[in-house]
Design a protein around this motif. Structure first.
Motif, PDB file in Angstrom:
ATOM      1  N   ALA A 167       0.816  -1.211   0.000  1.00  0.00           N
ATOM      2  CA  ALA A 167       0.000   0.000   0.000  1.00  0.00           C
ATOM      3  C   ALA A 167       0.855   1.269   0.000  1.00  0.00           C
ATOM      4  O   ALA A 167       0.360   2.362  -0.283  1.00  0.00           O
ATOM      5  N   ARG A 168       2.143   1.121   0.303  1.00  0.00           N
ATOM      6  CA  ARG A 168       2.966   2.340   0.470  1.00  0.00           C
ATOM      7  C   ARG A 168       3.141   3.156  -0.811  1.00  0.00           C
ATOM      8  O   ARG A 168       3.108   4.384  -0.742  1.00  0.00           O
ATOM      9  N   PRO A 169       3.283   2.490  -1.956  1.00  0.00           N
ATOM     10  CA  PRO A 169       3.389   3.332  -3.181  1.00  0.00           C
ATOM     11  C   PRO A 169       2.117   4.131  -3.473  1.00  0.00           C
ATOM     12  O   PRO A 169       2.166   5.098  -4.233  1.00  0.00           O
ATOM     13  N   LEU A 170       0.996   3.729  -2.875  1.00  0.00           N
ATOM     14  CA  LEU A 170      -0.248   4.479  -3.104  1.00  0.00           C
ATOM     15  C   LEU A 170      -0.311   5.737  -2.245  1.00  0.00           C
ATOM     16  O   LEU A 170      -1.095   6.644  -2.518  1.00  0.00           O
ATOM     17  N   VAL A 171       0.485   5.767  -1.175  1.00  0.00           N
ATOM     18  CA  VAL A 171       0.503   6.951  -0.306  1.00  0.00           C
ATOM     19  C   VAL A 171       1.100   8.096  -1.118  1.00  0.00           C
ATOM     20  O   VAL A 171       2.223   8.000  -1.599  1.00  0.00           O
ATOM     21  N   ASN A 172       0.342   9.152  -1.276  1.00  0.00           N
ATOM     22  CA  ASN A 172       0.773  10.232  -2.161  1.00  0.00           C
ATOM     23  C   ASN A 172       0.897  11.541  -1.391  1.00  0.00           C
ATOM     24  O   ASN A 172      -0.062  12.276  -1.209  1.00  0.00           O
ATOM     25  N   SER A 173       2.126  11.818  -0.938  1.00  0.00           N
ATOM     26  CA  SER A 173       2.370  13.099  -0.269  1.00  0.00           C
ATOM     27  C   SER A 173       3.140  14.008  -1.215  1.00  0.00           C
ATOM     28  O   SER A 173       3.830  14.922  -0.798  1.00  0.00           O
ATOM     29  N   GLY A 174       3.015  13.730  -2.521  1.00  0.00           N
ATOM     30  CA  GLY A 174       3.734  14.504  -3.536  1.00  0.00           C
ATOM     31  C   GLY A 174       4.631  13.568  -4.321  1.00  0.00           C
ATOM     32  O   GLY A 174       5.323  12.745  -3.742  1.00  0.00           O
ATOM     33  N   ARG A 175       4.584  13.682  -5.638  1.00  0.00           N
ATOM     34  CA  ARG A 175       5.478  12.886  -6.492  1.00  0.00           C
ATOM     35  C   ARG A 175       6.545  13.818  -7.010  1.00  0.00           C
ATOM     36  O   ARG A 175       6.254  14.780  -7.737  1.00  0.00           O
ATOM     37  N   LEU A 176       7.775  13.550  -6.619  1.00  0.00           N
ATOM     38  CA  LEU A 176       8.864  14.476  -6.894  1.00  0.00           C
ATOM     39  C   LEU A 176       9.033  14.754  -8.382  1.00  0.00           C
ATOM     40  O   LEU A 176       9.011  13.848  -9.200  1.00  0.00           O
ATOM     41  N   SER A 177       9.210  16.020  -8.669  1.00  0.00           N
ATOM     42  CA  SER A 177       9.372  16.507 -10.036  1.00  0.00           C
ATOM     43  C   SER A 177      10.389  15.694 -10.832  1.00  0.00           C
ATOM     44  O   SER A 177      11.516  15.493 -10.409  1.00  0.00           O
ATOM     45  N   THR A 178       9.943  15.216 -11.979  1.00  0.00           N
ATOM     46  CA  THR A 178      10.856  14.596 -12.940  1.00  0.00           C
ATOM     47  C   THR A 178      10.654  15.328 -14.270  1.00  0.00           C
ATOM     48  O   THR A 178       9.588  15.896 -14.498  1.00  0.00           O
ATOM     49  N   PRO A 179      11.665  15.328 -15.137  1.00  0.00           N
ATOM     50  CA  PRO A 179      11.497  16.094 -16.378  1.00  0.00           C
ATOM     51  C   PRO A 179      10.410  15.501 -17.264  1.00  0.00           C
ATOM     52  O   PRO A 179      10.255  14.289 -17.335  1.00  0.00           O
ATOM     53  N   CYS A 180       9.683  16.382 -17.910  1.00  0.00           N
ATOM     54  CA  CYS A 180       8.625  15.949 -18.821  1.00  0.00           C
ATOM     55  C   CYS A 180       9.258  15.346 -20.077  1.00  0.00           C
ATOM     56  O   CYS A 180      10.226  15.874 -20.603  1.00  0.00           O
ATOM     57  N   THR A 181       8.699  14.250 -20.535  1.00  0.00           N
ATOM     58  CA  THR A 181       9.092  13.694 -21.839  1.00  0.00           C
ATOM     59  C   THR A 181       8.151  14.292 -22.873  1.00  0.00           C
ATOM     60  O   THR A 181       6.931  14.144 -22.764  1.00  0.00           O
ATOM     61  N   TYR A 182       8.724  14.988 -23.856  1.00  0.00           N
ATOM     62  CA  TYR A 182       7.889  15.682 -24.839  1.00  0.00           C
ATOM     63  C   TYR A 182       7.395  14.694 -25.890  1.00  0.00           C
ATOM     64  O   TYR A 182       7.833  14.698 -27.033  1.00  0.00           O
ATOM     65  N   VAL A 183       6.486  13.833 -25.462  1.00  0.00           N
ATOM     66  CA  VAL A 183       5.942  12.814 -26.360  1.00  0.00           C
ATOM     67  C   VAL A 183       5.186  13.520 -27.487  1.00  0.00           C
ATOM     68  O   VAL A 183       4.385  14.421 -27.243  1.00  0.00           O
ATOM     69  N   GLY A 184       5.475  13.110 -28.708  1.00  0.00           N
ATOM     70  CA  GLY A 184       4.747  13.662 -29.851  1.00  0.00           C
ATOM     71  C   GLY A 184       5.192  15.066 -30.239  1.00  0.00           C
ATOM     72  O   GLY A 184       4.518  15.726 -31.030  1.00  0.00           O
TER      73      GLY A 184
END
Lengths: 536, 65
Positions: A401-418
């Motif tokens: 259940a721990r990966p479901l705990v969402n106290s913020g998902r740390l910024s990762t660079p956007c992949t410019y898909v398309g």
């Protein structure tokens, strides 16, 4: 009292521009000397573009404000010559604790990822982050670069034209006029530029207030990140404790949207809350308190003719996940090489519309991610709360259940898909390096990959042949020839080849992948270059 | 792509159902709701496959007949 944020770092000085009969025209003017404005100016100056930064203040940010800087930000700061200073000063933490109601539900230990020059993130007060950039500006000036910061220069009016902008600037010695071919507005969430141009945000997804405090504590308080869901001292809301340099801890208390801001920041109201968080016997001193209000929203477009918006002036997110300053740095990273291409006449102005498209895509991703965190932290319905509480209760006993705990998902660079700048993927390679991705770092013996990719088009070959250089439409791509044998840890292979045995990558100056194939093919890569500079 | 099973698949279905009721026995409504929520999450984790989970979410919304 000799805090870095209390000393003017770019004090007002009279500029010769204030004494001319006709307004002086500059290549680029940046409004705002915050993290994004400084990064933008440094990036341009490093490429030889003349730039002036105007700021209505003369000091770095007051209080810690943005404190969590991501790996991608550090990679960009390295390219801008300021990353080392930030990393040396920043705090790394590994242990995080999650509290729900009155109890600790679990503790985690983030093992650092191997094979990257920079850590996943550092904690650093915004004023140190800005100071590192200001130091870099001074260094560039000493080298003769055309970069200038004008403190206490407040832009009062903006006139937009097809090929330039006119500014009216107020100073302690009165107003003057100035012009620029290009204007970049990095003047924050309340952007006066946006207001003066009659532009607004679209959509108001969410609004909330946070009490943020910098607290100096006894040195033996643990270097950990503590996050509370629905604690007794802040019912129905969240709280966060984070370690910063100099024994300063940052505390964020979520307050909800309907509050009395003045009352909440009075010490007699703040201190009891902090005591309830930290325990009665912990000695602390309040260094800085502020109320931070945010909304999740963005401008419809980030480019309006000769005016470009970057950072909080263009988009705002909740603080969960550190997606504010970090995404702003990526704006600067995306914009500056394109503007340089346009200024040099190597690309049509249309290339700048790809800045709009790619960074709007990133802003939407950040808003989506931070809205999900907000939905978890502040459930909007009874069922949402029931499911959230179920996740937290389960997380105490079961790892799943721990990966479901969402106290913020740390910024990762956007992949410019398309992205229109990317060519179709022609390599059976890993997803993390598909066209549009920010190149992940990889170890090369005692060295790392990313510094070798900085600031120019690169033809990265891994166990593949290619010319040492190709030139297409005035743009050069220089080969960087590597072999999987250069990295005994095999991260280079894992990140750039996957199941392929060879690869050729075309990498943009902002270290994003423009194209990749298993081998060099002259026509394909020439076309990929034209596409990446907005000519296809 | 795995398909969600919508034909009978529970071993000893009556026993499972009785067990489900027994788990709720004597619980207040709020605790029962919480139990169901935890059960959904436990089962979802066991399934794991995002396609199957999406189909399950869809199947749980009854169609107008």
């Amino acid at each position: 009292m000799n805090k870095i944020f209390e000393v003017p770092l770019y004090a007002y000085e009279r500029s010769p521009d204030q004494d001319t009969a006709t307004p002086v025209r500059h290549k680029v003017i940046v409004i705002g000397a915050g993290p994004i404005g400084l990064a933008t100016a440094i990036d341009l100056a490093q490429q030889g573009v003349e730039v002036v930064v105007l700021d209505d203040n003369d000091k770095v940010s007051f209080g810690s404000r943005a404190i969590c800087f991501s790996q991608r930000t550090l990679d960009i700061a390295d390219r801008l010559g300021a990353g080392r200073q930030m990393l040396d000063k920043g705090v790394l933490w590994n242990v995080g604790k999650v509290y729900f109601d009155k109890r600790e539900v679990y503790e985690f230990n983030l093992q650092p990822d191997e094979g990257y020059a920079n850590p996943a993130f550092i904690n650093l007060q915004q004023y140190y982050f800005e100071k590192a950039f200001v130091d870099r500006v001074r260094e560039l000036q000493a080298e003769g670069a055309s970069i200038e910061i004008r403190g206490r220069n407040k832009v009062e009016a903006i006139g937009t034209h097809d090929d330039h902008v006119k500014l009216e600037v107020e100073t302690p010695e009165g107003p003057y006029n100035i012009e620029a071919d290009w204007l970049i507005a990095c003047d924050g969430a309340n952007s006066p530029t946006r207001r003066m141009l009659g532009l607004d945000f679209e959509g108001r997804v969410f609004e909330d207030n946070f009490l943020i405090a910098d607290v100096v504590m006894e040195a033996d308080f643990p270097s950990e990140r503590w996050f509370w869901f629905d604690p007794p001292f802040n019912r129905g809301q969240s709280a966060l404790l984070h370690k910063q340099p100099d024994n300063v801890w940052r505390i964020d208390l979520q307050l909800g949207w309907d509050i009395d801001k003045e009352r909440e920041q009075q010490p007699e109201n703040v201190i009891p809350r902090l005591k309830a968080m930290l325990g009665d016997d912990v000695k602390f001193e309040l260094e800085w308190v502020s109320i931070y209000t945010f909304q999740c929203r963005r401008m419809e477009r980030f480019r309006y003719g000769r005016v470009l918006f970057a950072g909080d002036s263009a988009h705002q997110v909740s603080p969960f996940g550190a997606r504010g300053a970090n995404s702003g740095l990526q704006d600067a990273d995306n914009l500056c090489w394109k503007l340089k291409m346009v200024i040099d006449g190597k690309s049509p102005e249309l290339l700048l519309d790809s800045y709009n498209r790619e960074r709007v895509q990133a802003a939407d991703e950040n808003i989506r991610m931070s809205t999900r965190s907000t939905d978890f932290i502040t459930p909007k319905s009874d069922m949402s709360r029931l499911l959230r509480d179920a996740v937290l209760d389960l997380s105490e006993q079961y790892e799943f259940a721990r990966p479901l705990v969402n106290s913020g998902r740390l910024s990762t660079p956007c992949t410019y898909v398309g992205s229109s700048l990317s060519s179709a993927d022609a390599l059976n390679g890993p997803d993390i390096t598909q066209p549009g991705s920010a190149c992940p770092d990889a170890p090369l013996g005692n060295d790392f990959l990313l510094p070798k990719l900085a600031g120019k088009f690169t033809l990265l070959t891994i166990d593949a042949d290619a010319p040492e250089q190709i030139e297409e439409d005035g743009v050069e791509a220089t080969r960087l020839a590597l072999s999987v044998k250069d990295d005994p840890t095999l991260e280079l292979k894992r990140r750039y080849l996957g199941n392929a045995t060879s690869a050729v990558y075309l990498i943009r100056p902002d270290q994003h992948v423009a194209a990749r194939r298993d081998s060099f093919e002259d026509n394909a890569f020439r076309q990929a270059i034209r596409r990446a500079i907005g000519k296809e | 792509m795995a398909d969600l099973i919508l034909t009978p698949n529970i071993e000893n279905a009556d026993d499972f159902y009785a067990g489900l009721l027994a788990a709720h026995d004597g619980l207040e409504k709020a605790d029962s709701d919480a139990l169901n929520a935890r059960l959904v999450l436990v089962l979802a984790n066991h399934i794991g496959d995002s396609n199957v989970l999406a189909q399950a979410l869809d199947a749980a919304v009854l169609k107008d007949t």
